[in-house]
Write a protein that holds these residues in place. Structure first.
Motif, PDB file in Angstrom:
ATOM      1  N   THR B  16       0.838  -1.196   0.000  1.00  0.00           N
ATOM      2  CA  THR B  16       0.000   0.000   0.000  1.00  0.00           C
ATOM      3  C   THR B  16       0.876   1.251   0.000  1.00  0.00           C
ATOM      4  N   GLU B  17       0.294   2.340  -0.538  1.00  0.00           N
ATOM      5  CA  GLU B  17       1.019   3.619  -0.630  1.00  0.00           C
ATOM      6  C   GLU B  17       0.800   4.459   0.628  1.00  0.00           C
ATOM      7  N   VAL B  18      -0.407   4.473   1.107  1.00  0.00           N
ATOM      8  CA  VAL B  18      -0.779   5.374   2.207  1.00  0.00           C
ATOM      9  C   VAL B  18      -1.038   4.567   3.482  1.00  0.00           C
ATOM     10  N   VAL B  19      -1.874   3.536   3.345  1.00  0.00           N
ATOM     11  CA  VAL B  19      -2.223   2.723   4.511  1.00  0.00           C
ATOM     12  C   VAL B  19      -0.951   2.102   5.096  1.00  0.00           C
ATOM     13  N   GLY B  20      -0.824   2.175   6.426  1.00  0.00           N
ATOM     14  CA  GLY B  20       0.342   1.619   7.094  1.00  0.00           C
ATOM     15  C   GLY B  20       1.363   2.679   7.461  1.00  0.00           C
ATOM     16  N   VAL B 483      -7.698   6.594   9.987  1.00  0.00           N
ATOM     17  CA  VAL B 483      -7.560   5.328   9.259  1.00  0.00           C
ATOM     18  C   VAL B 483      -8.542   5.268   8.089  1.00  0.00           C
ATOM     19  N   MET B 484      -9.775   5.702   8.315  1.00  0.00           N
ATOM     20  CA  MET B 484     -10.769   5.642   7.231  1.00  0.00           C
ATOM     21  C   MET B 484     -10.375   6.585   6.095  1.00  0.00           C
ATOM     22  N   ALA B 485      -9.877   7.769   6.450  1.00  0.00           N
ATOM     23  CA  ALA B 485      -9.438   8.711   5.414  1.00  0.00           C
ATOM     24  C   ALA B 485      -8.261   8.108   4.634  1.00  0.00           C
ATOM     25  N   MET B 486      -7.397   7.387   5.327  1.00  0.00           N
ATOM     26  CA  MET B 486      -6.251   6.763   4.650  1.00  0.00           C
ATOM     27  C   MET B 486      -6.715   5.699   3.659  1.00  0.00           C
ATOM     28  N   GLU B 490      -5.903   5.807  -0.163  1.00  0.00           N
ATOM     29  CA  GLU B 490      -5.231   4.671  -0.794  1.00  0.00           C
ATOM     30  C   GLU B 490      -5.910   4.314  -2.121  1.00  0.00           C
ATOM     31  N   GLU B 491      -7.233   4.228  -2.090  1.00  0.00           N
ATOM     32  CA  GLU B 491      -7.950   3.755  -3.283  1.00  0.00           C
ATOM     33  C   GLU B 491      -8.076   4.820  -4.358  1.00  0.00           C
ATOM     34  N   LEU B 492      -8.241   6.098  -3.949  1.00  0.00           N
ATOM     35  CA  LEU B 492      -8.553   7.147  -4.932  1.00  0.00           C
ATOM     36  C   LEU B 492      -7.401   8.119  -5.167  1.00  0.00           C
ATOM     37  N   GLY B 493      -6.309   7.936  -4.413  1.00  0.00           N
ATOM     38  CA  GLY B 493      -5.166   8.821  -4.623  1.00  0.00           C
ATOM     39  C   GLY B 493      -5.459  10.273  -4.283  1.00  0.00           C
ATOM     40  N   ILE B 494      -6.303  10.488  -3.274  1.00  0.00           N
ATOM     41  CA  ILE B 494      -6.606  11.855  -2.826  1.00  0.00           C
ATOM     42  C   ILE B 494      -5.733  12.180  -1.613  1.00  0.00           C
ATOM     43  N   PRO B 495      -5.138  13.372  -1.558  1.00  0.00           N
ATOM     44  CA  PRO B 495      -4.424  13.738  -0.330  1.00  0.00           C
ATOM     45  C   PRO B 495      -5.385  13.828   0.857  1.00  0.00           C
ATOM     46  N   LEU B 496      -4.913  13.465   2.025  1.00  0.00           N
ATOM     47  CA  LEU B 496      -5.786  13.432   3.214  1.00  0.00           C
ATOM     48  C   LEU B 496      -6.468  14.779   3.456  1.00  0.00           C
ATOM     49  N   ASP B 497      -5.781  15.876   3.143  1.00  0.00           N
ATOM     50  CA  ASP B 497      -6.371  17.174   3.474  1.00  0.00           C
ATOM     51  C   ASP B 497      -7.469  17.583   2.494  1.00  0.00           C
ATOM     52  N   ARG B 498      -7.783  16.730   1.540  1.00  0.00           N
ATOM     53  CA  ARG B 498      -8.932  17.008   0.657  1.00  0.00           C
ATOM     54  C   ARG B 498     -10.090  16.046   0.943  1.00  0.00           C
ATOM     55  N   ILE B 499      -9.992  15.340   2.071  1.00  0.00           N
ATOM     56  CA  ILE B 499     -11.058  14.407   2.449  1.00  0.00           C
ATOM     57  C   ILE B 499     -11.739  14.934   3.709  1.00  0.00           C
ATOM     58  N   ALA B 500     -13.040  15.200   3.600  1.00  0.00           N
ATOM     59  CA  ALA B 500     -13.808  15.608   4.777  1.00  0.00           C
ATOM     60  C   ALA B 500     -14.539  14.386   5.323  1.00  0.00           C
ATOM     61  N   LEU B 501     -14.760  14.375   6.627  1.00  0.00           N
ATOM     62  CA  LEU B 501     -15.350  13.200   7.269  1.00  0.00           C
ATOM     63  C   LEU B 501     -16.585  13.586   8.057  1.00  0.00           C
ATOM     64  N   GLU B 502     -17.613  12.786   7.908  1.00  0.00           N
ATOM     65  CA  GLU B 502     -18.811  12.929   8.736  1.00  0.00           C
ATOM     66  C   GLU B 502     -19.054  11.549   9.338  1.00  0.00           C
ATOM     67  N   HIS B 503     -19.147  11.462  10.658  1.00  0.00           N
ATOM     68  CA  HIS B 503     -19.233  10.131  11.266  1.00  0.00           C
ATOM     69  C   HIS B 503     -20.062  10.167  12.545  1.00  0.00           C
ATOM     70  N   ALA B 504     -20.446   8.955  12.983  1.00  0.00           N
ATOM     71  CA  ALA B 504     -21.058   8.770  14.303  1.00  0.00           C
ATOM     72  C   ALA B 504     -22.220   9.721  14.560  1.00  0.00           C
ATOM     73  N   MET B 631      -2.747  -0.550   9.967  1.00  0.00           N
ATOM     74  CA  MET B 631      -3.447   0.458   9.151  1.00  0.00           C
ATOM     75  C   MET B 631      -2.722   1.792   9.200  1.00  0.00           C
ATOM     76  N   SER B 632      -2.287   2.195  10.394  1.00  0.00           N
ATOM     77  CA  SER B 632      -1.473   3.406  10.536  1.00  0.00           C
ATOM     78  C   SER B 632      -0.467   3.126  11.640  1.00  0.00           C
ATOM     79  N   ARG B 633       0.804   3.305  11.340  1.00  0.00           N
ATOM     80  CA  ARG B 633       1.811   2.923  12.322  1.00  0.00           C
ATOM     81  C   ARG B 633       1.730   3.799  13.573  1.00  0.00           C
ATOM     82  N   LEU B 634       1.300   5.067  13.403  1.00  0.00           N
ATOM     83  CA  LEU B 634       1.201   5.943  14.585  1.00  0.00           C
ATOM     84  C   LEU B 634       0.074   5.496  15.498  1.00  0.00           C
TER      85      LEU B 634
END
Lengths: 750, 750
Positions: B16-20, B483-486, B490-504, B631-634
């Motif tokens: 994987t490129e991003v995940v991990g 992790v979900m943003a990653m 990973e799948e769409l090649g979008i930088p994390l800062d262009r992904i907005a999240l709505e959850h829970a 999924m994310s080493r941190l």
């Protein structure tokens, strides 16, 4: 799965159980109890309040902005001017032509934005705004569209005051048409500038969370506002969240992002605090849009048998200081069969606030001129106005290459309406000797836009048979939430009080076009229906697997699956109970190819005129409407009565008055700008849907209502006034001042 | 489309490129800047504050509640008691067995709810709560699980104190196994009650909008809370909206609805105002759950060659005053190959707060006993503890009919971990003459639950290449959002800062199971990946149509579609730009049939013991973990270090102390209940993922981490203490008081 326009259109409804009923609003309690939180009501912890400094001149150049005193005032947390870091942003009024800056050093109308302040309280913010010293170089201005075209007129923008090319649309040969006519009439009609002045003024509350901006906006379209705010601030769309749950009226002026939203965002960033920025009522008369003033010369030819032979239409209107459009010719081109038509329209800059789409842009002005001319022609050939219109009803759209309509209710609107109104008796009744005289009038219209079909809806159906619907459209007070819930109730047999709604939030709802152009029901309802059908399909599939029968034999009714060996209750549907939820997704199907779906309407008016005072009393208004299926009879009536009332304002009371000597608006408040009130609506205001159950326009059969409801009212009143007095009122508004003058002129035989 | 578990599983990722990667949290700014709004931070306009009156006795009957003085106090807006209108609601602790009322007249533990007050300020609410006079009839109580089983013990509920049947699980024949053994050992281990005391206390803010209830809850699972609140208040699921955007720790205690939420809802309804109700820190030690106290007798047989022949496990634990479960035997049944196993577990009522799931329920207690016994057996047969465990590593799940594991990293956790830790050298090093001695210890574990696969995710992909992801899971501080943003990146090649999240948010996000049981990543990430794949499929299909090529030849990378004649930028993808958005929906595929996916871990500890003071200094901890894909080493490291720290608390510092004379908790605050602090973690704390890229467990290859991270820590420390001192500490916590006593006993040769 693909959520894209293009899914198969489900069969149209036959008769419906829920849709069409007169059911109360799903949010009636919140609205009447005051628990509904409008953006203007919203309070965030730590929120600052902001005020804008506006140019007091019709045309001026900003030479110096001194914020030193203001910035030292109590509670002040941030100040922006055209010179501030990050505030030199281009501003796009969403049209081609010259653009400007967020704080443009050249102010082209009274009220253009010069600076802004954020402070702990709205009072401190306004105090500080007053304390900002702006040095202006005033420039020559022009506020009259005709004068603006004269050589040597002050230039609002470089390159002269004509906006783009003259719009020209011709079919046939008007000269030939006039030659074939038995009667030709020509007259010039003028409409005053009408201002959107919604109950809730324009504004936003904004908050930054890191690099994400959340905007609570009083808007008609959250996705459009998001796009414009993201473009202005150069942000990714996904990082701008626009929420518009309740809003107190827009009428077209809240379809785009306002400068106030971007200014609030910049202030919030500068101060590191949420910011609330709502303009004042007075500001709203200057800078958030209007229905442009128009001057329309109509020449029309007709044969004795009532056949229209030619229509010539010359319109000069003004977008104001920035381009928007002031066209009025649509109805002349499409409402009646006419082989020879020539429309020429000129849009000019003046030093006044920019026009914006206002409920049926251009159409009430067009109806004001066309429908009075139709009256004049009917009289000239001695034909009844209703009969004359019936003779010229089209069955195809002449502006769309004679594309057929999915349905045309215009003829029924005219004939059924005339019967219901008692038209013949009204026309026959002598106007009376005076001083108080009576008359009746009629005016017809269509609406010219069948919607942008992009809409997606998501429906979650839970194990207890309740459901949560998510859609992107705003409910601009027209009952959209109620109508969408009724569509779900119709398909799934769920009571309305078990349906929760989430809407108009770019962060949480799927994309839908803005709530304007009478398109909300006809775009969103089919998407919602398709989501409900998706849920139903899944539920019945689960039931079929459990009951080991074919899904096609099953139906879902009142929380029960029937058609199997025994009725199956949802609580016994194992797969559903295990999953707890079924998610359905639906999208609007594209428009039917080769046809166009448009609504039609006819308004009938009866008036009483006191020939001594020029006072006009409205006695009756009847609106007959072909909008396809009536989705909810209550919201249907609300729309028509609201539209008629706006039409009364357009025709009889409202006018933006600009002082030619100063270029300033002298009617910039609710004292001097007369909105119609409960005292101005007729004691008898009724509406009658012509409901042909259009089965072709889309899967719910609705054609739109918001716009047509306001288009013909003013013209119908003017025609009634003519019937009562013999005086043709060519200019809006029909107020006592004007009418008394016209009656006097007539008595003087001039 | 059907959003139901059961969609085809996409091929597992290779590299994987991003995940991990070790990427910072997507919400790092909000978290560190304090702009993140936790429920405890939330303020609503007009909000009231509430406080609860709790029983001060271990067991009492409420005879009278006098609210007259309280109701007259300033700021008081609503008071509830068991007698109040609509407050006589049954309360379901989410378990079988006896239920109670929301305000039960029989209070079965110190802290049970008796009344509640809502007032303008929290101070006025607490003042008023103190002013409510409650008359109690105190009853005999029992707080010791063993005593609770004695004949004539006070009954917590009618029908005696044993909860349900004794749990019994047997395989093979332990008698035969013991007979075949060369060595048999038996010992009893005890674990103190550990209390969840998360940084953010438990509570909710609630608001009614008409018949719709919105709850901002500090929760691990919004859908679970919704179901329980809706059931308690007898409302449709769709009318209860639960939002849980941020939350400050739960560790299992926030998976279900609290009485405080329902009480807040009733107060809000009574007062007609929003209500905020958060319990105090002191209350949190009494009434929101705990890891139950256990007493475990282990008898084990082993051959000289290290083969386990028999394991007998007898556990007595206490759920407290209401049923929850106190089982500890899982590891004895499944962690090591053993033909003859007998587990018997008894759960009893005592007059103390009810247990709730706490990070790996039952497992740290099980490891405490089993892994010390393994150490004891290894010593008895003169075998190295690591080698002994390696000898008994299973390759199938013996509690699941010998179902094979998708992957087993236990052997590598042991051997690679031993090498990395320097195990051999550590064991060989003489403990030293004292007074300060050193030793090393090891303990292993597995986790026994592979998740509830129900999850749906919705991804909106916009024309500018940014995206908005909607999913139902809570981010309980573990980095779920990141992790979900990653996964999307990973799948769409979008930088994390262009992904907005709505959850829970049950109002706006699709159904997902609660964030507990180490299931969040392995349930939600595959659903998110499947939504991203759905978007990608649609985008590539659009591109294929535009480029007139086959979609399979195209790839989406960095906002560019490659594989066609020329690279196609998203801004040039006509259909996307016209539509503005593509909506993708994905769901979690079901578990692979015939196999079970479970994580494994081994912890290594090195300690230094001052034999004069009994003080134990942790020198080193190493966690080796097989959780499938990192999924994310941190976030991976965060989880392990957090789990280890909780393990240190369980093993060395934490204990709920109940006064046997009064039945009251005397360690109900952070002074007397010792949480480990930065001073208690070892200077060297490291973790090492054993990453076998499990390709069978699910489409992202993750097996879960939260639970295993805390299971073996305490046992590893206890084994290190034994290695250093020769003293076997059978009871938690290993504190100086106990250790000094044990060292003295040993010196006295007793």
């Amino acid at each position: 799965m693909a959520i894209t326009p293009g899914t198969d259109q489900p069969p149209a409804w036959g008769t419906t159980e829920v849709v069409g009923k007169a059911l109360p609003r799903v949010d009636a309690y919140e609205r009447v109890s005051g628990t509904a939180v409008y953006p203007l009501d919203l309070t965030l912890p730590d929120m600052l309040h902001a005020a804008i400094v506006r140019c007091p001149h019709a045309h001026a150049r900003v030479k110096r902005v001194d914020t030193s005193r203001a910035s030292a005032m109590p509670g002040v947390r941030a100040i922006l001017t055209g010179e501030s870091e990050g505030a030199r942003l281009p501003w796009y009024p969403g049209q081609n032509g010259p653009t400007s800056l967020l704080f443009d050093p050249q102010c082209r109308y009274e009220g253009e934005e010069v600076a802004a302040v954020a402070a702990e309280s709205i009072h401190e913010a306004r105090e500080a705004a007053r304390a900002i010293v702006v040095e202006y170089e005033t420039l020559p201005f022009v506020v009259d569209p005709a004068k603006a075209l004269e050589p040597g007129a002050p230039a609002v923008h470089e390159g002269g005051n004509r906006i783009g090319e003259v719009f020209r649309d011709a079919r046939g040969d008007v000269k030939k048409g006039f030659a074939e006519a038995d009667v030709v009439r020509e007259r010039t009609y003028r409409t005053a500038c009408q201002i959107h002045t919604p109950m809730e003024v324009h504004g936003s509350v904004v908050r930054w969370d890191g690099d994400r901006l959340t905007v609570w906006d009083s808007t008609q379209g959250v996705f459009g506002v998001r796009s414009e705010v993201a473009a202005s601030l150069e942000m990714p769309l996904a990082k701008v969240r626009v929420i518009g749950h309740y809003m107190g009226g827009g009428f077209g002026s809240k379809l785009e992002a306002g400068k106030y939203t971007v200014i609030a965002a910049l202030l919030a960033k500068a101060a590191g605090r949420p910011v609330k920025l709502f303009i004042t009522r007075e500001e709203s008369f200057l800078c958030v849009g209007n229905r442009p003033p128009n001057s329309i010369t109509v020449t029309a030819g007709v044969r004795k048998d009532g056949t229209l032979t030619a229509l010539q239409w010359t319109n000069i209107g003004s977008s104001g200081a920035y381009p928007d459009g002031s066209s009025t010719g649509y109805l002349a081109r499409d409402l009646y069969r006419c082989p020879n038509v020539l429309v020429e329209e000129t849009d000019v800059f003046i030093n006044a606030g920019r026009a914006r789409a206002m409920r049926a842009p251009g159409f009430p002005q067009g109806a004001w001129a066309l429908e009075q001319m139709m009256d004049e022609l009917a009289e000239a050939i001695g034909m009844d106005p209703v009969a004359f219109r019936l003779k010229n009803v089209p069955d195809v759209s002449q502006v769309r290459g004679n594309m057929p309509f999915t349905s045309t209710g215009l003829a029924r609107c005219l004939s059924d309406g005339a019967d219901a109104f008692g038209w013949k008796a009204g026309r026959a009744r002598p106007r009376g000797a005076g001083p108080v005289v009576r008359g009746v009038g009629v005016a017809a219209c269509m609406w010219g836009w069948n919607g942008d079909p992009r809409a997606t809806a998501i429906l979650k159906f839970f194990g207890d048979g309740s459901a949560s619907l998510t859609f992107g459209a705003s409910d601009i007070g027209t009952g959209t939430k109620t109508v969408m819930a009724m569509v779900v109730a119709e398909e799934l047999g769920i009571p309305l009080d078990r349906i929760a709604l989430e809407h108009a939030d770019t962060g949480t709802t799927p994309f839908t076009v803005g709530s304007g152009g009478s398109q909300t029901s006809l775009v969103s309802a089919p998407a919602v229906r398709s989501a409900a059908l998706d849920v139903k399909r899944q539920i019945l599939q689960m039931a079929a697997e459990q009951l080991k029968v074919d899904a096609v034999s099953l139906t879902l009714t009142g929380g029960e699956i029937r058609g199997g060996p025994t009725p199956l209750l949802l609580k016994d549907l194992e797969r559903l109970q295990e999953q707890e939820v079924v998610v359905g997704v639906g999208s609007r199907e594209p428009h039917p190819p080769g046809k166009v779906a448009l609504p039609f309407a006819v308004h009938f008016a009866e008036v009483e005129v006191d020939t001594r005072t020029g006072e006009v009393r409205l006695l009756r208004l009847l609106g007959t409407h072909d909008s396809g299926r009536v989705m909810s009879r209550l919201t249907f009536d609300n729309q028509v009565f609201g539209g008629m009332t706006m039409g009364i304002g357009f025709g009889m009371t409202e006018a933006r008055v600009i002082d030619r000597n100063t270029g300033r608006v002298v009617s910039a408040n609710w004292h001097d700008y007369k909105l119609p009130t409960a005292m101005d609506v007729p004691p008898e205001m009724t509406c009658m849907p012509i409901d042909p159950h259009d089965t072709e326009c889309n899967s719910v059969g609705s054609k739109g209502l918001g716009e047509p409801a306001t288009i013909p009212t003013a013209a119908a009143i003017a025609n009634a006034v003519y019937h009562a007095t013999g005086v043709r009122v060519t200019d809006t508004p029909i107020n006592p001042v004007q009418l008394v003058r016209l009656l006097a002129t007539r008595r003087a035989g001039r």
